[in-house]
Design a protein around this motif. Structure first.
Motif, short mmCIF file in Angstrom:
data_model
loop_
_atom_site.label_atom_id
_atom_site.label_comp_id
_atom_site.label_asym_id
_atom_site.label_seq_id
_atom_site.Cartn_x
_atom_site.Cartn_y
_atom_site.Cartn_z
N UNK A 138 0.83 -1.20 0.00
CA UNK A 138 0.00 0.00 0.00
C UNK A 138 0.87 1.25 0.00
N UNK A 139 0.29 2.31 -0.55
CA UNK A 139 0.88 3.65 -0.49
C UNK A 139 -0.26 4.58 -0.08
N UNK A 140 -0.06 5.34 1.00
CA UNK A 140 -1.16 6.15 1.50
C UNK A 140 -0.64 7.31 2.34
N UNK A 141 -1.54 8.25 2.64
CA UNK A 141 -1.22 9.38 3.50
C UNK A 141 -1.53 9.00 4.94
N UNK A 142 -0.63 9.33 5.84
CA UNK A 142 -0.85 9.03 7.25
C UNK A 142 -1.93 9.91 7.87
N UNK A 143 -1.97 11.17 7.45
CA UNK A 143 -2.96 12.12 7.96
C UNK A 143 -3.48 12.96 6.80
N UNK A 144 -4.66 13.55 7.00
CA UNK A 144 -5.18 14.47 5.99
C UNK A 144 -4.39 15.78 6.04
N UNK A 145 -4.48 16.59 5.00
CA UNK A 145 -3.66 17.82 4.91
C UNK A 145 -3.85 18.74 6.10
N UNK A 146 -5.11 18.96 6.49
CA UNK A 146 -5.38 19.87 7.59
C UNK A 146 -4.78 19.31 8.90
N UNK A 147 -4.95 18.02 9.15
CA UNK A 147 -4.39 17.40 10.34
C UNK A 147 -2.86 17.44 10.32
N UNK A 148 -2.28 17.28 9.14
CA UNK A 148 -0.82 17.29 9.02
C UNK A 148 -0.27 18.68 9.35
N UNK A 149 -0.95 19.74 8.88
CA UNK A 149 -0.50 21.10 9.18
C UNK A 149 -0.56 21.36 10.69
N UNK A 150 -1.65 20.91 11.35
CA UNK A 150 -1.77 21.08 12.80
C UNK A 150 -0.69 20.28 13.53
N UNK A 151 -0.44 19.06 13.07
CA UNK A 151 0.58 18.20 13.69
C UNK A 151 1.96 18.85 13.59
N UNK A 152 2.30 19.38 12.41
CA UNK A 152 3.60 20.02 12.23
C UNK A 152 3.74 21.25 13.13
N UNK A 153 2.65 22.03 13.25
CA UNK A 153 2.67 23.21 14.10
C UNK A 153 2.88 22.82 15.56
N UNK A 180 6.47 21.63 16.03
CA UNK A 180 7.43 22.74 16.04
C UNK A 180 7.38 23.48 17.38
N UNK A 181 6.17 23.70 17.92
CA UNK A 181 6.05 24.36 19.22
C UNK A 181 6.67 23.51 20.32
N UNK A 182 6.45 22.20 20.25
CA UNK A 182 7.03 21.30 21.25
C UNK A 182 8.54 21.30 21.21
N UNK A 183 9.11 21.29 19.99
CA UNK A 183 10.57 21.31 19.86
C UNK A 183 11.13 22.65 20.32
N UNK A 184 10.41 23.74 20.03
CA UNK A 184 10.87 25.05 20.47
C UNK A 184 10.84 25.14 22.00
N UNK A 185 9.83 24.51 22.62
CA UNK A 185 9.75 24.51 24.08
C UNK A 185 10.87 23.69 24.71
#
Length: 151
Positions: free
Chosen positions: A125-140, A143-148
């Motif tokens: 299979x080849x697939x997306x782990x998360x939808x685009x909107x969820x992926x943007x929130x996850x990355x944000x 990034x905040x967690x790593x900055x903390x």
């Protein structure tokens, strides 16, 4: 358990020590010969197909042979996408060949995530782990967690 003798002790004067003892199997055993025989037979068959038919036939045979010999899951991730190959559950009925959708969720109305191909007892299979909107929130959030953590 393993046995330990001190210098000059007889076999009756040994102590039993707890621990793990590893034994090396001989280099050429029956299981090693069997495991070496499988790829050898595949290569000989592929060479025969190349000689009798074409290089394309031999390469397709080798690809299918490798595909159907998968014993454990393998995945390759790129960002929010992943591609993987894994054996089908032994309790499931294995189709000869099947094509289906991977879904984001348990129910049948969930959004589609990617394609899945089942060949015998192996699923690819080849697939997306998360939808685009969820992926943007996850990355944000990440990034905040790593900055903390840096502060």
């Amino acid at each position: 358990m393993n046995y330990s003798w001190e210098d000059g002790a007889t076999i009756a004067e040994h102590r039993l020590l707890s621990g793990t003892v590893f034994y090396r199997s001989p280099f050429w055993s029956a299981s090693t010969a069997y495991r070496a025989g499988e790829p050898t037979a595949s290569l000989v068959t592929a060479l025969g197909l190349w000689w009798l038919s074409s290089l394309t036939t031999a390469l397709v045979f080798l690809a299918l042979d490798l595909l159907l010999s998968v014993r454990r899951p393998h995945f390759f991730d790129v960002g929010r996408f992943t591609a993987g190959i894994w054996p089908v559950s032994p309790t499931a009925r294995a189709p000869i060949i099947g094509l289906g959708w991977m879904l984001h969720g348990e129910d049948r109305t969930a959004p589609k995530a990617g394609l899945e191909l089942v060949i015998g007892r192996v699923s690819v299979a080849a697939y997306a782990l998360m939808r685009r909107k969820e992926w943007a929130e996850y990355k944000l959030k990440r990034a905040k967690g790593l900055a903390g953590m840096v502060d």
